[in-house]
Design a protein around this motif. Structure first.
Motif, PDB file in Angstrom:
ATOM      1  N   HIS A 254      33.856  52.061 112.586  1.00 14.60           N
ATOM      2  CA  HIS A 254      33.947  52.438 111.177  1.00 14.60           C
ATOM      3  C   HIS A 254      35.135  53.375 110.980  1.00 14.60           C
ATOM      4  N   MET A 255      35.595  53.439 109.730  1.00 13.58           N
ATOM      5  CA  MET A 255      36.743  54.276 109.397  1.00 13.58           C
ATOM      6  C   MET A 255      36.295  55.703 109.117  1.00 13.58           C
ATOM      7  N   GLY A 256      37.005  56.649 109.681  1.00 13.30           N
ATOM      8  CA  GLY A 256      36.758  58.050 109.370  1.00 13.30           C
ATOM      9  C   GLY A 256      37.561  58.462 108.152  1.00 13.30           C
ATOM     10  N   HIS A 257      36.889  59.028 107.167  1.00 14.90           N
ATOM     11  CA  HIS A 257      37.566  59.407 105.921  1.00 14.90           C
ATOM     12  C   HIS A 257      37.859  60.905 105.942  1.00 14.90           C
ATOM     13  N   PHE A 258      38.529  61.346 106.997  1.00 18.77           N
ATOM     14  CA  PHE A 258      38.815  62.771 107.139  1.00 18.77           C
ATOM     15  C   PHE A 258      40.199  63.118 106.619  1.00 18.77           C
ATOM     16  N   THR A 259      41.055  62.119 106.404  1.00 21.89           N
ATOM     17  CA  THR A 259      42.327  62.303 105.711  1.00 21.89           C
ATOM     18  C   THR A 259      42.501  61.105 104.782  1.00 21.89           C
ATOM     19  N   ASP A 260      43.625  61.068 104.057  1.00 19.55           N
ATOM     20  CA  ASP A 260      43.850  59.930 103.165  1.00 19.55           C
ATOM     21  C   ASP A 260      44.563  58.775 103.854  1.00 19.55           C
ATOM     22  N   ALA A 261      44.771  58.874 105.165  1.00 16.41           N
ATOM     23  CA  ALA A 261      45.310  57.753 105.942  1.00 16.41           C
ATOM     24  C   ALA A 261      44.135  56.983 106.541  1.00 16.41           C
ATOM     25  N   HIS A 262      44.129  55.647 106.394  1.00 16.22           N
ATOM     26  CA  HIS A 262      42.956  54.872 106.790  1.00 16.22           C
ATOM     27  C   HIS A 262      43.352  53.589 107.520  1.00 16.22           C
ATOM     28  N   TRP A 263      42.522  53.221 108.505  1.00 15.46           N
ATOM     29  CA  TRP A 263      42.561  51.887 109.073  1.00 15.46           C
ATOM     30  C   TRP A 263      41.911  50.932 108.068  1.00 15.46           C
ATOM     31  N   ARG A 264      42.422  49.703 107.992  1.00 11.49           N
ATOM     32  CA  ARG A 264      41.852  48.697 107.105  1.00 11.49           C
ATOM     33  C   ARG A 264      41.724  47.381 107.859  1.00 11.49           C
ATOM     34  N   ARG A 265      40.622  46.683 107.619  1.00 18.12           N
ATOM     35  CA  ARG A 265      40.454  45.339 108.172  1.00 18.12           C
ATOM     36  C   ARG A 265      41.131  44.365 107.225  1.00 18.12           C
ATOM     37  N   ILE A 266      42.141  43.657 107.718  1.00 17.74           N
ATOM     38  CA  ILE A 266      42.890  42.746 106.856  1.00 17.74           C
ATOM     39  C   ILE A 266      43.013  41.387 107.528  1.00 17.74           C
ATOM     40  N   GLN A 267      43.318  40.400 106.731  1.00 18.14           N
ATOM     41  CA  GLN A 267      43.545  39.048 107.224  1.00 18.14           C
ATOM     42  C   GLN A 267      45.040  38.829 107.453  1.00 18.14           C
ATOM     43  N   SER A 268      45.357  38.006 108.439  1.00 19.01           N
ATOM     44  CA  SER A 268      46.754  37.722 108.757  1.00 19.01           C
ATOM     45  C   SER A 268      47.473  37.173 107.535  1.00 19.01           C
ATOM     46  N   HIS A 269      48.632  37.782 107.253  1.00 13.22           N
ATOM     47  CA  HIS A 269      49.476  37.274 106.177  1.00 13.22           C
ATOM     48  C   HIS A 269      50.851  37.871 106.357  1.00 13.22           C
ATOM     49  N   GLY A 270      51.869  37.094 106.013  1.00  9.84           N
ATOM     50  CA  GLY A 270      53.246  37.598 106.066  1.00  9.84           C
ATOM     51  C   GLY A 270      53.590  38.124 107.440  1.00  9.84           C
TER      52      GLY A 270
END
Length: 1226
Positions: free
Chosen positions: A671-687
């Protein structure tokens, strides 16, 4: 809490569209003196505002006047009288120091801001930064800026406004301040005539005094401009400006000429400004008349009144505590009859989250209700602002108006400018009110959140439930302490049927507000989310505030929350495209947009959910909305059935134990830690982003530009895990790509222990996925659990990090293919003697490591002095088992031998039996040197490093940066880049802007433009080194690609192929070859580039009388232009002169072109002379109508040759006596 700053940029522009004070007037010109710096574009090009910060063409209405200091100081000037002073600066100009590492505008070390540096003097000093002279601020004017002042660096910060003879202190603070940029928002009030704003920093003998300011913005500061006619229902001022009817007689100069407040227009209103007393109002104990100049030194005390916008102006103020409110009462009024009695008042709530002001109606007469009726309630922290409100009263009984204020520790409640309409008629003979009892009726007003109104058996702020006294920090922590759960009842979860609204409080200060309302009485579907017409929900309503237009509703402080925490809700939203409905998380000084409703055309109820995730306490949730209430079409917004689910830290789901994950279905147990405004995101391959599993699936991405992040760290972590075996192997694939990417770390966390760093990589690793392993060592005890944490630490904004295909299996991992010793000893064993040691910051051994080239970096070292290792004795360093090799592989490592002969470093490969593959003996030096051997192993194998001591005092052998690369080892100083960068270092140097060369192939998706084919293979499958110069930005510096140390040479040849891609005739990118040694740096070749789409060959003669490194330097020759510089097939031919190569397809070599170039140049010169003579003869005959006595320099031709196959830039001659085509020596 300060007044709310802007939301994310997408919402800021929407809010700006409603801002009434930003105006422009085409083709309307005031006198030059009145048109300058008045927040109104009086001229079509807005040139009248250029000298006070506005640059560019006419802006969109509603956008603020903004200065980010990127072009200049925007008219702001240093007026300091000591050496402690302000100057325009940027982080990239500082190698170290207490200042910010990036600006706020761009978020990089290339952006500019105003800064005051450290002052070495011992006396107290103040650095003052003053704005240009500004004019005519509207009542709605708001000043926002961002400042950076680490605690301990400065004694006091102060913002002041000077107009006429008065200087107002808008804000001051002695800290503490956080380590990042912080926003300051203040209102100026109506300012007539000229004024200036001053930001000052004061230091004393104990503070260094480093402060920075950026992004100064003026919002809503322009007065309305004259109009030929006004919209229907609006009032036209004497100066032809238009205002809304409710702005008449409200004690604010909305017209700009005071005509909306003149005595004739407002003669029927009864106004009390408290300048000479209470007027017709009475008060009980708790309210006092005061002014700012005579108030206490308290940061929450009003800095000016509302009536005169002056520190000398009077107002009412109270610091009454909860349960004992201060009460101000009106005279008794007659029943209002067919016309409303209207009261306009200005209130102030600052310094406490539990401060409240309530307006009640006490009706008189035998048939009237005995208890007061609550008509208006404002609670919470609104900041240091005076907020307008209006109440329209219609009563069949005589009545009195009661204003009750109370607050918490450090809080202040204020009142000013009470304005009664002409329909508020005093009852005959009843102008004075007898004192009213306060506590009984105040407690009976309305059910309040129990956390704010504690019982007397507990301390102030504690909640009493049964025999328990729950402390404030355990309220709304998603863990029930009370038997009936009272401590979690007013924490956001609600259907809005109860009057307390689940703890949601309106904090609006504009013309919209959130209110719990009956469905039948609200705009929208006419029923609540359950379909009940008699139900209630949180509804957007019309309000009377005069400041920021958006409506805001906040929860109580919440948290901590667990990673599965979700908010479920029903909402309706009907607005034109500029409106919005959003959910924001407030944590400290940050505002994170976590959800926004899509535009709706039906306005029907919709169900949605938002993942809030793991967050520290305290955080608050805020619904923010903005619609144009006056446009026909029933625009509105509402929220209902809000539920917080799985927010407890102990809440678990089945997937929480799934550490192995390819991220195709979800994030498994991560899970993502929301301790700063920088975040990991689960994304789909594109570009340019593609996953490792299939190339088309999902993966985890950290992109600090989407959305732009100010925080440096992003966290991806598991829930606490129970170990299954003593050792487990965690494998994963990572992707680090970009010239300014930062560091990716893997950490193990156990309760009560320090975090254990298992693995890390810094800087770009090329545009491809790499596999990594880490062995997890566990303690098999039932109570011992662990968490895994991937931490991405960004350096800038140019680059991304990716993670995919995480897997855990029992047993230890294979030995890693790369080891820098930064995290650990990589499983190397030192035998029973333990003579090899991992160290950093040591008093003996190399001064720096090889990985980071700093004293803080780690390496392995063995002391070969006779006391530690007698002559002839051996110290061994043995790796863990490596997996069998499918193809020949190059094992490379960096070693450092002491100046005094340490003995011999031997390298063995153990595959069943041991065989020696490398040996070096003798004196060392100050540099790390590269060793490499070819390894073939069909079975599991180990590498063994042996130090054979020579018996010399103060001697040592050190190792660093071991690596396995597919393919045979290249020659020193050579590389075809098919498997990586070989022995070439792309370490980002702070003095050059912290940028790195990168590595990629033509067929790999990339966010940067690249050559379509390499030179080695001539196909898209080939690889090369490259650098995208546009990331340097204005004033950017350079990126270096450095070879290993090479021995002195009298004649050697450097041969390489390069590729540049820049627009024609824009010589932006520049590639140089430097020779770096102890004597300094010597430039031996350089070239600026065009768009060629062609690989070009260069040969350079190399001579050096001492050990040296070859450096490829990529830099900019001007302003940024998108275009790469690429390198391939670098060969260093030691002891060989450069040979004239044969003609190659697609172009000639440089050495063959020199005669042709010389001949062509001579022919060109002859033609030029003939043309000049003919032109002179023509001019003498009067052929040119314009003449000048000055010589005119004309641009010359590019130094290029054309042939049938393309365009070739001739490289400089290879003779060492030939001067390069540019003088590039430093």
């Amino acid at each position: 809490m300060r007044p709310p700053g802007p939301l994310l940029p997408a919402l800021v522009l929407l809010v700006a569209a409603w801002s009434p004070g930003w105006a422009w007037l085409l083709d309307y010109c005031r006198s030059p003196s009145k048109a300058t710096c008045n927040f109104v574009c009086d001229y079509r090009d807005c040139s009248d505002e250029a000298q006070c910060g506005y640059h560019g063409a006419l802006p969109i209405p509603g956008t603020p006047f903004t200065c980010g200091f990127e072009q200049d100081t925007c008219g702001w000037q240093d007026i300091s009288t000591s050496g402690y002073s302000w100057l325009r600066d940027r982080a990239g100009a500082m190698l170290e120091g207490p200042g910010p590492h990036s600006d706020h505008t761009l978020g990089t070390d290339l952006g500019w801001y105003m800064a005051v540096g450290t002052h070495r003097g011992k006396e107290a000093s103040t650095a003052a930064l003053r704005s240009p002279v500004l004019q005519e601020a509207a009542p709605t004017c708001e000043l926002r800026l961002w400042y950076h002042a680490a605690s301990g660096d400065v004694a006091e910060l102060r913002l002041e406004l000077t107009h006429g003879t008065e200087t107002l202190t808008l804000w001051k603070s002695a800290g503490p301040w956080g380590p990042s940029w912080q926003e300051l928002v203040v209102t100026t009030g109506r300012i007539q005539g000229d004024f200036q704003v001053t930001f000052s920093a004061t230091r004393n003998a104990t503070h260094k005094g480093a402060v920075a300011v950026d992004d100064v913005e003026f919002w809503g500061c322009g007065l309305p401009v004259p109009q030929a006619s006004c919209p229907l229902g609006h009032h036209q001022c004497q100066n032809k400006a238009c205002i809304e009817p409710h702005q008449l007689c409200d004690r604010e100069d909305n017209c700009g000429d005071g005509s909306d407040e003149d005595l004739l227009t407002c003669s029927h209103h009864m106004a009390t400004d408290f300048e000479s007393g209470l007027g017709s109002w009475n008060h009980s104990e708790g309210w006092t008349r005061n002014h700012s100049a005579g108030g206490p030194e308290d940061r929450a005390w009003p800095n000016r009144d509302h009536s005169w916008n002056s520190a000398q102006g009077m107002f009412l103020v109270s610091m009454a505590k909860s349960g004992t409110p201060a009460v101000l009462s009106s005279p008794e009024f007659q029943a209002s009859g067919s016309h409303n009695c209207s009261l306009i008042f200005y209130y102030y709530l600052h310094g406490s989250e539990v401060g409240c002001l309530q307006l009640l109606l006490q009706m008189q007469g035998p048939s009237a209700p005995q208890n007061p009726v609550l008509l208006r309630r404002h609670c919470g922290e609104l900041g240091a602002v005076w907020v307008r409100d209006r109440v329209d009263i219609r009563s069949a009984h005589p009545f009195q108006i009661l204003l009750a204020g109370e607050t918490g520790p450090g809080g202040v409640v204020g009142l000013d400018d009470l304005i009664l309409s002409d329909h508020c008629r005093t009852a005959p003979g009843r102008s004075d009110l007898q004192s009213l009892p306060t506590r009984p009726w105040v407690q009976a007003l309305q059910p309040q959140p129990s956390s704010f109104y504690p019982q007397e058996v507990c301390e102030l702020g504690y909640l009493s439930c049964g025999d328990l006294c729950v402390p404030p920090e355990q309220l709304c922590d998603f863990q029930e302490q009370c038997p009936e759960g009272e401590d979690e009842q007013e924490c956001g979860t609600t259907d809005f049927e109860a009057a307390t609204a689940g703890g949601w409080e309106d904090a609006s200060v504009g013309q919209l507000q959130w209110q719990r309302a009956a469905a039948q009485e609200s705009r929208g579907p006419g029923r609540d989310a359950r379909g009940a017409a008699a139900g209630h929900f949180l509804s957007l309503q019309k309000a009377w505030g005069q400041l920021r237009p958006e409506a805001r509703a906040l929860t109580s402080p919440l948290g901590p929350s667990g990673p599965n925490c979700e908010l479920h809700m029903a909402y309706y939203f009907h607005s034109h495209p500029q409106g919005f409905l959003a959910l924001v998380v407030l944590q400290g000084s940050s505002r994170e947009l976590v959800w926004q409703a899509p535009s709706s055309s039906t306005g029907d109820w919709t169900v949605d959910k938002v993942l809030l995730g793991a967050r520290h306490r305290p955080f608050r949730l805020e619904f923010v909305s903005l619609v144009d209430w006056d446009i026909p079409g029933q625009q509105g917004a509402g929220v209902d059935n809000v539920t917080m689910r799985d927010c407890s830290l102990t809440a678990t789901t089945e997937k929480d134990q799934e550490v192995s994950c390819n991220f195709e279905r979800n994030t498994c147990g991560w899970h993502m830690g929301h301790f700063t405004d920088a975040h990991w995101r689960r994304i789909q391959s594109h570009g340019p982003g593609y996953d490792h599993t299939t190339g088309q699936g999902f993966f985890m991405l950290l992109d600090p530009t989407n959305p732009p992040a100010r925080g440096r760290a992003a966290h991806l972590l598991t829930r606490p895990q129970t170990p299954a075996t003593p050792k487990e192997c965690l494998s994963f694939w990572y992707h680090l790509y970009g010239p300014q990417i930062g560091t990716l770390r893997l950490i193990m966390r156990r309760d009560g222990e320090e975090d254990m760093l298992l693995w890390s990589r810094s800087g770009t690793h090329g545009n491809r996925w790499h596999q990594a392993w880490a062995t997890l060592h566990h303690q098999l005890e039932p109570s011992t659990k662990y968490q895994l944490l991937f931490e991405g630490l960004r350096d800038g904004y140019h680059g991304t990090m990716g993670l995919d295909d995480v897997a855990v299996r029992p047993g230890p991992c294979w030995a890693p293919r790369h080891c820098s010793f930064e995290d650990s000893a990589c499983g190397f064993s030192t035998g029973g003697q333990g003579l090899w040691k991992r160290q950093a910051n040591a008093s003996w051994g190399p001064q720096t490591d090889h990985t980071t080239e700093t004293a803080q970096g780690h390496y392995m070292v063995v002391d070969t002095s006779p006391v530690a290792l007698p002559q002839g004795h051996v110290a061994s360093l043995t790796s863990e088992e490596h997996q069998p090799l499918a193809q020949p592989t190059c094992l490379s490592f960096w070693y450092h031998l002491s100046l005094h002969n340490p003995g011999t470093l031997r390298v063995h490969v153990e595959e069943g039996k041991r065989r020696q593959v490398f040996s070096v003996y003798g004196h060392g030096g100050l540099a790390w040197r590269l060793g490499s051997v070819d390894v073939q192993a069909g079975q599991a194998w180990r590498v063994v490093f042996e130090a054979l001591a020579a018996g010399m005092e103060h001697s040592y052998i050190a190792l660093d940066d071991l690596s396995l690369q597919d393919g045979p080892c290249p020659r020193p100083g050579s590389c075809d880049f098919e498997s990586g960068l070989c022995g070439w270092s792309h370490l980002a140097w702070p003095g050059l802007g912290r940028y790195s060369w990168d590595w990629s192939g033509g067929d790999t998706p990339s966010r940067y433009p690249l050559p379509t084919v390499d030179h080695t293979l001539g196909t898209e499958a080939g690889h090369f080194a490259f650098f995208e110069t546009s990331v340097l930005g204005p004033g950017g510096q350079a990126a270096w690609l450095r070879s290993e140390p090479l021995p002195a040479t009298t004649a050697s040849c450097l041969r390489f192929w390069y590729h540049m891609g820049f627009p024609e005739h824009f010589y932006k990118g520049e590639l140089r070859v430097l020779l770096s040694s102890a004597q300094g740096q010597l430039a031996v070749w350089g070239k600026g580039g065009h768009l060629r789409h062609q690989w070009l060959e260069v040969q350079v003669e190399v001579t050096s009388t001492e050990e040296f490194q070859i450096v490829f330097e990529a830099t900019l020759g001007g302003q940024p232009a998108l275009g790469p510089i690429a390198l391939d097939d670098v060969e260093y031919l030691a002891g060989q002169h450069c040979q004239r190569p044969a003609l190659s397809q697609g172009g000639m070599t440089a050495s063959m072109m020199v005669p042709a170039l010389v001949g062509g140049a001579l022919l060109f010169l002859i033609l030029l002379v003939l043309l000049g003579l003919g032109g002179r003869h023509w001019l003498q005959k009067g052929g040119c109508p314009f003449r000048s006595n000055k010589d005119v320099a004309a641009p010359g031709f590019d130094n290029i040759l054309f042939n049938a196959d393309g365009v070739t830039l001739p490289a400089p001659a290879t003779s060492s006596s030939t001067i390069p085509d540019k003088d590039l020596a430093r």
